[in-house]
Motif scaffolding. Structure first.
Motif, PDB file in Angstrom:
ATOM      1  N   LEU A  89      13.721   6.645  33.195  1.00  0.00           N
ATOM      2  CA  LEU A  89      14.187   5.283  33.462  1.00  0.00           C
ATOM      3  C   LEU A  89      13.018   4.366  33.807  1.00  0.00           C
ATOM      4  O   LEU A  89      12.965   3.207  33.369  1.00  0.00           O
ATOM      5  N   TYR A  90      12.101   4.874  34.594  1.00  0.00           N
ATOM      6  CA  TYR A  90      10.920   4.096  34.983  1.00  0.00           C
ATOM      7  C   TYR A  90      10.114   3.697  33.745  1.00  0.00           C
ATOM      8  O   TYR A  90       9.724   2.534  33.571  1.00  0.00           O
ATOM      9  N   ASN A  91       9.887   4.667  32.855  1.00  0.00           N
ATOM     10  CA  ASN A  91       9.110   4.390  31.634  1.00  0.00           C
ATOM     11  C   ASN A  91       9.841   3.427  30.713  1.00  0.00           C
ATOM     12  O   ASN A  91       9.219   2.570  30.079  1.00  0.00           O
ATOM     13  N   GLU A  92      11.168   3.562  30.642  1.00  0.00           N
ATOM     14  CA  GLU A  92      11.944   2.651  29.802  1.00  0.00           C
ATOM     15  C   GLU A  92      11.844   1.220  30.324  1.00  0.00           C
ATOM     16  O   GLU A  92      11.737   0.267  29.545  1.00  0.00           O
TER      17      GLU A  92
ATOM     18  N   GLU B  32       8.536  -0.200  29.291  1.00  0.00           N
ATOM     19  CA  GLU B  32       8.521  -0.533  27.864  1.00  0.00           C
ATOM     20  C   GLU B  32       9.248  -1.854  27.607  1.00  0.00           C
ATOM     21  O   GLU B  32       8.804  -2.682  26.815  1.00  0.00           O
ATOM     22  N   ARG B  33      10.369  -2.065  28.273  1.00  0.00           N
ATOM     23  CA  ARG B  33      11.110  -3.317  28.081  1.00  0.00           C
ATOM     24  C   ARG B  33      10.315  -4.509  28.606  1.00  0.00           C
ATOM     25  O   ARG B  33      10.337  -5.591  28.003  1.00  0.00           O
ATOM     26  N   ILE B  34       9.629  -4.309  29.732  1.00  0.00           N
ATOM     27  CA  ILE B  34       8.773  -5.364  30.271  1.00  0.00           C
ATOM     28  C   ILE B  34       7.695  -5.723  29.251  1.00  0.00           C
ATOM     29  O   ILE B  34       7.374  -6.905  29.026  1.00  0.00           O
ATOM     30  N   LYS B  35       7.128  -4.718  28.625  1.00  0.00           N
ATOM     31  CA  LYS B  35       6.087  -4.954  27.617  1.00  0.00           C
ATOM     32  C   LYS B  35       6.627  -5.768  26.446  1.00  0.00           C
ATOM     33  O   LYS B  35       5.975  -6.710  25.973  1.00  0.00           O
ATOM     34  N   TYR B  36       7.806  -5.391  25.948  1.00  0.00           N
ATOM     35  CA  TYR B  36       8.390  -6.107  24.816  1.00  0.00           C
ATOM     36  C   TYR B  36       8.705  -7.558  25.181  1.00  0.00           C
ATOM     37  O   TYR B  36       8.470  -8.476  24.389  1.00  0.00           O
TER      38      TYR B  36
END
Length: 365
Positions: free
Chosen positions: A63-66, A69-73
């Motif tokens: 969940l942390y990594n997801e 990733e969303r923050i990056k996008y």
């Protein structure tokens, strides 16, 4: 920045070598997960009471990594190349006898000057002064899984899928396809097995680094002799929005017409983000398709019944002759361009790409 995956994310407001040119705006990501996601939280009580739950930790890490990733996008979409001041909170939401976890990530999107020193901030391949036993055990398990996969002795249960996904074990990629070829070929009669494989395989591919995802899928399509497996991999490309111009042009230029057809399919698929360079690439793709996919059948003539006049027909490359113009071959069921009635035709694909270019132009400055 061309790739959202390359965006730098840090928890502080500054770092050595970080030169901020412009602050953009706050960016956030919200992920909601049911408590049943953490399957061993209630089921593996001995693990929990022992002070540590490995699968629970893995789910939290996922969940942390997801969220990152969303923050990056989200940052990439507004033109940023770095996120500073990242903060992640997890709360439990309860109501009507049910509960969920909500993970919220927030940071500030900025534009930074590129600096070689920044590579050290995200370098994950460095050697350590010390190494913990968990890393050693993880590496031992990884090597064991790879060895068993190569010997065709690996059992693909939930635990195995979880490990190869969270640890990005790309070495088992060929073994996965070899193991599940029969399931892919007979997906209609093996729905349960197919659904289990498809769900896990997509998660496995999506967990890889962006460049690895692309190379694994496209390179395998190029070399795969089983057409059903190659088609399946193209569906994964569609599912994960992994259209890649250069890789797909390689497919379109392949000497095997079946590979070219897969390239045509992929030409209608999407990327996660588009920029001005993509418009150029899409126009080049459209031009190549228009100039390359010509008639494969040979135009001929034959005399009409009860008449001395001749009319045009076409001879199919499968050997069937005198097919009516505009009709499909009665033998191989292809049209004069080599396509079946159910397949999207090159002219339709060109129109689709034209529409995509028009839509992108409405947003790109």
């Amino acid at each position: 920045m061309a790739n959202p995956k390359d965006i730098l994310v840090i928890t502080t407001s500054s770092a050595e070598g970080l030169k901020i040119k412009k602050h953009l705006k706050p960016v956030s990501a919200h992920i909601v997960a049911g408590t049943n996601l953490f399957s061993d939280f209630l089921g593996g009580l001995t693990d929990v009471f022992g002070g540590r739950s490995s699968s629970y930790q893995k789910q939290l890490s996922s969940l942390y990594n997801e969220a990152i990733e969303r923050i990056k996008y989200n940052t990439h979409e507004i033109g940023g190349n770095c996120v500073i001041g990242l903060n992640i909170d997890m709360d439990e939401i309860s109501g009507k006898g049910k509960s969920m976890f909500m993970l919220t990530a927030i940071g500030t999107a900025v534009i930074i000057e590129k600096d070689e020193k920044l590579n050290s901030l995200s370098n994950t391949n460095e050697k350590f002064e010390n190494v913990g036993v968990e890393r050693i055990n993880n590496l031992r398990q990884r090597k064991n899984i790879i060895e068993k996969a190569e010997k065709r002795e690996l059992h693909y249960d939930d635990e195995t899928w979880s490990f190869i996904t969270s640890n990005q074990v790309q070495e088992v990629f060929p073994a996965l396809l070899r193991r599940y070829t029969n399931v892919i070929e007979n997906f209609e009669s093996m729905q349960d097995a197919y659904n289990f494989f498809n769900k896990n395989f997509i998660s496995y591919i999506d967990a890889q680094e962006e460049s690895k995802k692309v190379s694994l899928l496209y390179d395998k399509i190029e070399t795969e002799t089983n057409h059903q497996v190659a088609l399946y991999l193209s569906k994964v490309i569609k599912e994960l929005n992994l259209f890649d111009y250069e890789k797909n042009m390689s497919l379109l230029k392949n000497s095997d017409f079946k590979k070219q057809k897969i390239g045509l399919r992929i030409a209608t698929y999407d990327k996660s983000f588009y920029d001005k360079e993509d418009i150029v690439n899409l126009n080049q793709t459209k031009t190549f398709i228009s100039e390359t996919f010509k008639e494969r059948g040979e135009i001929s003539t034959k005399k009409q019944l009860l008449s001395s006049k001749e009319k045009e027909v076409w001879n199919c490359e499968c050997g069937n002759k005198s097919v009516e113009i505009g009709e499909y071959c009665g033998s191989c069921k292809n049209d004069i361009f080599g396509f079946k009635e159910s397949e999207m035709k090159p002219t339709d694909i060109v129109k689709y790409i034209d529409q995509k270019i028009e839509l992108i132009n409405e947003y790109i400055k």
